[in-house]
Design a protein around this motif. Structure first.
Motif, PDB file in Angstrom:
ATOM      1  N   LYS A   1       0.826  -1.211   0.000  1.00 30.51           N
ATOM      2  CA  LYS A   1       0.000   0.000   0.000  1.00 30.51           C
ATOM      3  C   LYS A   1       0.857   1.256   0.000  1.00 30.51           C
ATOM      4  N   PHE A   2       1.971   1.200   0.688  1.00 26.81           N
ATOM      5  CA  PHE A   2       2.857   2.361   0.740  1.00 26.81           C
ATOM      6  C   PHE A   2       3.418   2.683  -0.642  1.00 26.81           C
ATOM      7  N   PHE A   3       3.745   1.622  -1.411  1.00 29.36           N
ATOM      8  CA  PHE A   3       4.312   1.815  -2.748  1.00 29.36           C
ATOM      9  C   PHE A   3       3.250   1.673  -3.854  1.00 29.36           C
ATOM     10  N   TYR A   4       1.984   1.643  -3.476  1.00 27.60           N
ATOM     11  CA  TYR A   4       0.878   1.523  -4.424  1.00 27.60           C
ATOM     12  C   TYR A   4       1.026   0.281  -5.315  1.00 27.60           C
ATOM     13  N   LEU A   5       1.339  -0.844  -4.695  1.00 24.26           N
ATOM     14  CA  LEU A   5       1.518  -2.097  -5.425  1.00 24.26           C
ATOM     15  C   LEU A   5       0.414  -3.103  -5.146  1.00 24.26           C
ATOM     16  N   ASN A   6      -0.570  -2.721  -4.340  1.00 21.04           N
ATOM     17  CA  ASN A   6      -1.585  -3.696  -3.917  1.00 21.04           C
ATOM     18  C   ASN A   6      -2.641  -3.914  -5.008  1.00 21.04           C
ATOM     19  N   ALA A   7      -2.209  -4.547  -6.096  1.00 18.90           N
ATOM     20  CA  ALA A   7      -3.131  -4.859  -7.192  1.00 18.90           C
ATOM     21  C   ALA A   7      -4.085  -5.980  -6.826  1.00 18.90           C
ATOM     22  N   GLU A   8      -3.839  -6.674  -5.692  1.00 18.26           N
ATOM     23  CA  GLU A   8      -4.726  -7.783  -5.307  1.00 18.26           C
ATOM     24  C   GLU A   8      -6.150  -7.325  -5.037  1.00 18.26           C
TER      25      GLU A   8
ATOM     26  N   LEU B   1      -8.256  -6.714  -8.316  1.00 23.21           N
ATOM     27  CA  LEU B   1      -8.399  -7.996  -9.017  1.00 23.21           C
ATOM     28  C   LEU B   1      -9.333  -8.930  -8.243  1.00 23.21           C
ATOM     29  N   ASN B   2      -9.188  -8.967  -6.937  1.00 27.82           N
ATOM     30  CA  ASN B   2     -10.051  -9.836  -6.144  1.00 27.82           C
ATOM     31  C   ASN B   2     -11.502  -9.403  -6.205  1.00 27.82           C
TER      32      ASN B   2
ATOM     33  N   SER C   1     -12.191  -7.601   7.394  1.00 29.12           N
ATOM     34  CA  SER C   1     -12.027  -6.151   7.429  1.00 29.12           C
ATOM     35  C   SER C   1     -10.970  -5.648   6.452  1.00 29.12           C
ATOM     36  N   HIS C   2     -10.135  -6.555   5.974  1.00 26.45           N
ATOM     37  CA  HIS C   2      -9.083  -6.153   5.030  1.00 26.45           C
ATOM     38  C   HIS C   2      -9.568  -6.195   3.581  1.00 26.45           C
ATOM     39  N   GLY C   3     -10.797  -6.632   3.371  1.00 24.95           N
ATOM     40  CA  GLY C   3     -11.419  -6.495   2.067  1.00 24.95           C
ATOM     41  C   GLY C   3     -11.150  -7.587   1.061  1.00 24.95           C
TER      42      GLY C   3
ATOM     43  N   VAL D   1      -3.882 -14.440 -11.780  1.00 27.39           N
ATOM     44  CA  VAL D   1      -4.783 -15.397 -11.123  1.00 27.39           C
ATOM     45  C   VAL D   1      -4.475 -15.524  -9.635  1.00 27.39           C
ATOM     46  N   VAL D   2      -3.196 -15.655  -9.281  1.00 30.54           N
ATOM     47  CA  VAL D   2      -2.875 -15.873  -7.860  1.00 30.54           C
ATOM     48  C   VAL D   2      -3.243 -14.658  -7.017  1.00 30.54           C
ATOM     49  N   MET D   3      -3.211 -13.476  -7.614  1.00 35.06           N
ATOM     50  CA  MET D   3      -3.622 -12.283  -6.868  1.00 35.06           C
ATOM     51  C   MET D   3      -5.134 -12.126  -6.855  1.00 35.06           C
ATOM     52  N   GLY D   4      -5.783 -12.374  -7.987  1.00 38.11           N
ATOM     53  CA  GLY D   4      -7.231 -12.213  -8.060  1.00 38.11           C
ATOM     54  C   GLY D   4      -7.991 -13.205  -7.209  1.00 38.11           C
ATOM     55  N   THR D   5      -7.436 -14.396  -7.018  1.00 41.82           N
ATOM     56  CA  THR D   5      -8.077 -15.391  -6.162  1.00 41.82           C
ATOM     57  C   THR D   5      -7.729 -15.187  -4.686  1.00 41.82           C
ATOM     58  N   ALA D   6      -6.922 -14.173  -4.404  1.00 39.11           N
ATOM     59  CA  ALA D   6      -6.511 -13.828  -3.033  1.00 39.11           C
ATOM     60  C   ALA D   6      -5.641 -14.902  -2.400  1.00 39.11           C
ATOM     61  N   ASN D   7      -4.913 -15.642  -3.228  1.00 35.11           N
ATOM     62  CA  ASN D   7      -3.995 -16.638  -2.698  1.00 35.11           C
ATOM     63  C   ASN D   7      -2.598 -16.083  -2.462  1.00 35.11           C
ATOM     64  N   HIS D   8      -2.259 -14.986  -3.130  1.00 39.23           N
ATOM     65  CA  HIS D   8      -0.922 -14.413  -2.985  1.00 39.23           C
ATOM     66  C   HIS D   8      -0.978 -12.891  -3.108  1.00 39.23           C
ATOM     67  N   TYR D   9      -0.010 -12.251  -2.500  1.00 39.27           N
ATOM     68  CA  TYR D   9       0.214 -10.826  -2.686  1.00 39.27           C
ATOM     69  C   TYR D   9       1.088 -10.626  -3.934  1.00 39.27           C
ATOM     70  N   PHE D  10       1.135  -9.383  -4.387  1.00 40.83           N
ATOM     71  CA  PHE D  10       2.011  -9.079  -5.514  1.00 40.83           C
ATOM     72  C   PHE D  10       3.470  -9.363  -5.161  1.00 40.83           C
ATOM     73  N   LEU D  11       3.873  -9.037  -3.926  1.00 44.36           N
ATOM     74  CA  LEU D  11       5.258  -9.279  -3.517  1.00 44.36           C
ATOM     75  C   LEU D  11       5.566 -10.772  -3.439  1.00 44.36           C
ATOM     76  N   ASP D  12       4.557 -11.605  -3.169  1.00 44.03           N
ATOM     77  CA  ASP D  12       4.757 -13.060  -3.241  1.00 44.03           C
ATOM     78  C   ASP D  12       5.135 -13.471  -4.667  1.00 44.03           C
ATOM     79  N   ALA D  13       4.397 -12.909  -5.625  1.00 45.11           N
ATOM     80  CA  ALA D  13       4.670 -13.217  -7.030  1.00 45.11           C
ATOM     81  C   ALA D  13       6.059 -12.738  -7.428  1.00 45.11           C
ATOM     82  N   LEU D  14       6.417 -11.539  -6.991  1.00 46.69           N
ATOM     83  CA  LEU D  14       7.745 -11.012  -7.285  1.00 46.69           C
ATOM     84  C   LEU D  14       8.827 -11.885  -6.661  1.00 46.69           C
ATOM     85  N   ALA D  15       8.592 -12.330  -5.438  1.00 45.78           N
ATOM     86  CA  ALA D  15       9.557 -13.206  -4.771  1.00 45.78           C
ATOM     87  C   ALA D  15       9.691 -14.534  -5.507  1.00 45.78           C
ATOM     88  N   GLY D  16       8.591 -15.019  -6.095  1.00 46.45           N
ATOM     89  CA  GLY D  16       8.670 -16.246  -6.877  1.00 46.45           C
ATOM     90  C   GLY D  16       9.607 -16.093  -8.068  1.00 46.45           C
TER      91      GLY D  16
END
Length: 329
Positions: free
Chosen positions: A59-66, A69-70, A142-144, A216-231
């Motif tokens: 959120k700080f870096f405006y990367l929360n595309a999840e 998409l979700n 509450s986190h949406g 898909v992994v972000m839209g299904t709420a299984n991963h954050y964007f940073l998880d994908a980047l770490a992959g």
């Protein structure tokens, strides 16, 4: 058979890869990886804290595309349901299919590619152990975030515990979200298809598959964007350690007396060593030619006067010793 990659070097025993030796290795590594995921279950409180920390950074870096998409996947079943099937199945189908295709049609590239995949997987396992992370779908409402796998579970074989079949949710580690090996393995498949597919269609697949998997992994709420980047980072680390791992494996094989698969050197064609020592200047050396055999239009080597055993001083050099003059150069 002895093979050597560079003429003039010592021949080394080589052997071909066989599926009945490859399959147990892959199954053993995958079994160790799955068991490691289960053993790496960390404290749930720590996992939630890690997930919230990742979300704050995004959120700080405006990367929360999840989030957008979700909401889209939740609101539009015609997108959410195929995405759930994509997440639950292709990860376990496409990667083995690419491995088999590579083994059958690009055998010389297979060993390095397989080692890259396995090394990256173990690096990912280290990440699961050191940083257990709660995925977005398991955070409080509450986190949406909405768990689309649970929302559309009536359409598939999965229940409310990730993509595991109903009743088997306890056999998976739902807090192994960082890094995302769904994205990592998809990236591996994409690189292999792009480099070795050979057609425009496979190159398009090589780009589309990891890109869609990331969405898909972000839209299904299984991963954050940073998880994908770490992959993706994990796959990069695996690529860097592939060559050292292969060297260590070859050293172990040599100590155990096991023949190793022949490496492929760009621009050099492996030569089968013949009855002569490697590096010999004889034409047939390394080519399995018979004595006296000659390639079409091959010129014979002019002998040095007196070099032939039994040659008389002052005799004119000939090729066959029959008195016929040597052909003009």
């Amino acid at each position: 058979m002895l093979r050597t990659d560079v003429p003039g070097t010592e021949a080394v025993p080589r052997t071909r890869l066989r599926w009945w030796t490859e399959l147990p290795i892959i199954l053993l590594v995958y079994g160790a990886y799955s068991a490691g995921r289960l053993l790496a279950r960390g404290d749930v409180t720590s996992a939630v804290d890690h997930g919230l920390a990742i979300l704050r950074v995004e959120k700080f870096f405006y990367l929360n595309a999840e989030h957008p998409l979700n909401r889209l996947f939740t609101r539009e079943p015609w997108i959410g349901i195929p995405a759930d099937f994509w997440y639950a199945s292709l990860h376990y189908m496409v990667t083995p299919a690419v491995l088999i295709w590579l083994f059958r049609s690009r055998t010389v590239r297979y060993r390095a590619a397989r080692t890259w995949l396995m090394a990256s997987t173990f690096v990912g396992l280290i990440g699961f152990t050191l940083l257990p992370t709660c995925p977005p779908r398991l955070l409080s409402a509450s986190h949406g975030f909405v768990d689309t796998m649970a929302q559309y579970s009536d359409y598939g074989w999965w229940g409310g515990e990730a993509s595991a079949p109903r009743g088997l949710g306890g056999m998976t580690n739902q807090y192994a979200a960082m890094p995302s090996l769904h994205v990592g393995w998809a990236l591996w498949c994409g690189v292999i298809l792009w480099r070795y597919g050979g057609t425009r269609f496979t190159k398009v697949l090589g780009v589309a598959y990891p890109l869609i998997t990331t969405i898909v992994v972000m839209g299904t709420a299984n991963h954050y964007f940073l998880d994908a980047l770490a992959g993706a980072v994990v796959m990069g680390i695996g690529l860097l350690v592939t060559r050292p791992v292969l060297r260590v494996a070859d050293m172990v094989r040599a100590r155990l007396g096991v023949r190793t698969p022949a490496p492929v050197t760009a621009g050099r064609t492996p030569v089968t060593a013949g009855p002569h020592a490697a590096g010999s200047s004889i034409v047939s050396a390394g080519c399995q030619t018979s004595t006296g055999e000659q390639f079409p239009r091959q010129r014979k080597v002019r002998a040095t006067p007196g070099a032939e055993q039994g040659a008389e001083p002052g005799a004119s050099p000939t090729d066959a010793g029959d008195g016929a003059p040597a052909p003009a150069r």
